[in-house]
Design an enzyme around this catalytic site. Structure first.
Site, PDB file in Angstrom:
ATOM      1  N   ASN A 177       0.805  -1.224   0.000  1.00  0.00           N
ATOM      2  CA  ASN A 177       0.000   0.000   0.000  1.00  0.00           C
ATOM      3  C   ASN A 177       0.834   1.268   0.000  1.00  0.00           C
ATOM      4  OD1 ASN A 177       0.501  -1.065   2.738  1.00  0.00           O
ATOM      5  ND2 ASN A 177      -0.391   0.876   3.357  1.00  0.00           N
ATOM      6  N   CYS A 181      -2.322   5.351   7.654  1.00  0.00           N
ATOM      7  CA  CYS A 181      -2.613   4.576   8.865  1.00  0.00           C
ATOM      8  C   CYS A 181      -1.491   4.685   9.889  1.00  0.00           C
ATOM      9  CB  CYS A 181      -2.832   3.110   8.518  1.00  0.00           C
ATOM     10  SG  CYS A 181      -4.063   2.892   7.256  1.00  0.00           S
TER      11      CYS A 181
END
Ligand code: PMP
Length: 387
Positions: free
Chosen positions: A150, A324
């Protein structure tokens, strides 16, 4: 003009998805667990949505469990499988460049007495299938490797890993969140047993996700209640979210080829122009085996946060890594796993494009970035011009 290059962390919901969801807030408000006709209708829509998501993954309808998102799917996959199958063994393998949710779940499982091996990756972020094979033990029950990373966008040799796990009779989980909608997914072709996807990562609403659970793979639920989702995920189904996710999956299947063609052209322009225009700039991740929407750079003598803030002032929304993990001051664990020094990892810039990226945005960042890098380098005590 504001540009947006942070599609990995959040995507706008496609208008076609919003239109599909709309009736499920007021008009069709039924609960699939109700036995009357309004409940029956909700059940039919739920099962139709499940089928759309299954078709997106090459799975059967009953192999899809709806969740609240990828984090929950990862929890259900790893904790659910490990706890239920502990009698078969207590060893789990993952890569060093998994999403932070996988790493933190693995730490939790270690506290529960499981042992976890973390496979290093090469300088491009790829897991070596040979190294993975060498770490398999008799007591290994689960392998979890992301489909694509990611942050740096590197694609893994998923089919080979799937084959290895199948031969060794080990359950294979893959977090496909970064890849979905950009790479045709097929759980049967790739011998995947558990796969995590999320709705927002294909332009659906946030707060909805799914876990593919191959028929025959047994999990222990992590949310206990009324027994919805075959007892694996209790709680009244989020019908607008599920309908939106299903629509997003249908659109992703139709639009993927066109999206990928456009995104690949943008990515290749970004990489070519930025490496050409900025001295001592390097590409992070794999030169070829990378997501079509991901360009990830590092620049000598540059601090990523300062770069992000200067670009913000110039109207660009960019990222230095995973949203995140943005609340920690630690350098990205993914970049460190590539073998980068802390200062190199801190000098990185992630540009991710998406369905709504426009050519003017690409032109603007290519135009603005060299000047910003040059200005920051002038201020940096770390950066010395080469002779
Ligand atoms: N896995 C990957 C690869 C991700 O990029 C993310 C965040 N988009 C997650 C899991 C967690 O997703 P969510 O925050 O929607 O639960």
């Amino acid at each position: 003009m504001i540009t947006y290059f942070d599609y990995h962390s959040s995507k706008p919901v496609d208008q076609r998805v919003i239109d599909a969801m709309q009736p499920y807030f007021r008009e069709h408000y039924g609960n699939p667990s109700s036995l009357h006709m309004i409940g029956d209708r909700a059940t039919r829509v739920l099962e139709q949505s499940r089928l759309s998501v299954a078709e997106f993954l090459g799975a059967e309808k009953d192999e899809i469990i709806f969740t609240s998102g990828a984090t929950e799917s990862n929890n259900l996959a790893l904790i659910g499988y490990a706890m239920r199958n502990r009698s078969k063994g207590d060893h789990i393998i993952l890569s060093e460049i998994e999403h932070i949710s996988i790493h933190n779940i693995a730490k939790y499982l270690e506290k529960q007495g499981f042992s976890v091996s973390r496979i290093p990756v090469d300088q491009y972020g790829q897991v070596s299938v040979k190294k993975l094979a060498a770490r398999i033990q008799d007591k290994t029950i689960l392998v979890s490797i992301n489909y694509a990373n990611n942050e740096i966008g590197t694609l893994q040799s998923i089919a080979e890993i799937g084959m290895l796990c199948r031969e060794r009779n080990i359950v294979f989980h893959s977090d496909a969140v970064a890849a979905q909608g950009l790479v045709p997914l097929d759980v049967r072709r790739d011998n995947i047993d558990l796969m995590t996807i999320s709705s927002n990562d294909m332009y659906g609403p946030k707060g909805t996700g799914a876990l593919f659970v191959r028929s025959g793979v047994k999990l222990q639920p992590i949310i206990i209640g009324g027994g919805q989702e075959r007892g694996l995920r209790s709680g009244t189904e989020n019908m607008p979210g599920i309908v939106g996710m299903a629509k997003a999956a249908e659109i992703a299947r139709q639009d993927m080829a066109g999206d990928v063609k456009r995104l690949t052209a943008y990515r290749d322009t970004l990489i070519k122009e930025i490496l050409q225009r900025i001295p001592r700039a390097y590409l992070n991740g794999h030169p070829v085996m990378r997501l079509p929407n991901n360009a990830h750079f590092r620049f000598d003598g540059i601090e990523g946060e300062a770069l992000l803030l200067s670009l913000k002032d110039a109207g660009h929304a960019v990222s230095t890594g995973s949203a995140c993990s943005s609340k920690t001051l630690e350098p990205s664990h993914t970049l460190i796993a590539l073998g980068l020094l802390h200062e190199e990892a801190h000098g990185s810039l992630q540009l991710t494009c998406g369905r709504f990226t426009r050519e003017e945005e690409i032109a603007k960042i290519i135009n603005d970035l060299p000047e910003v890098v040059q200005r920051l380098r002038k201020l940096s005590p770390l950066y010395k011009e080469e002779d």
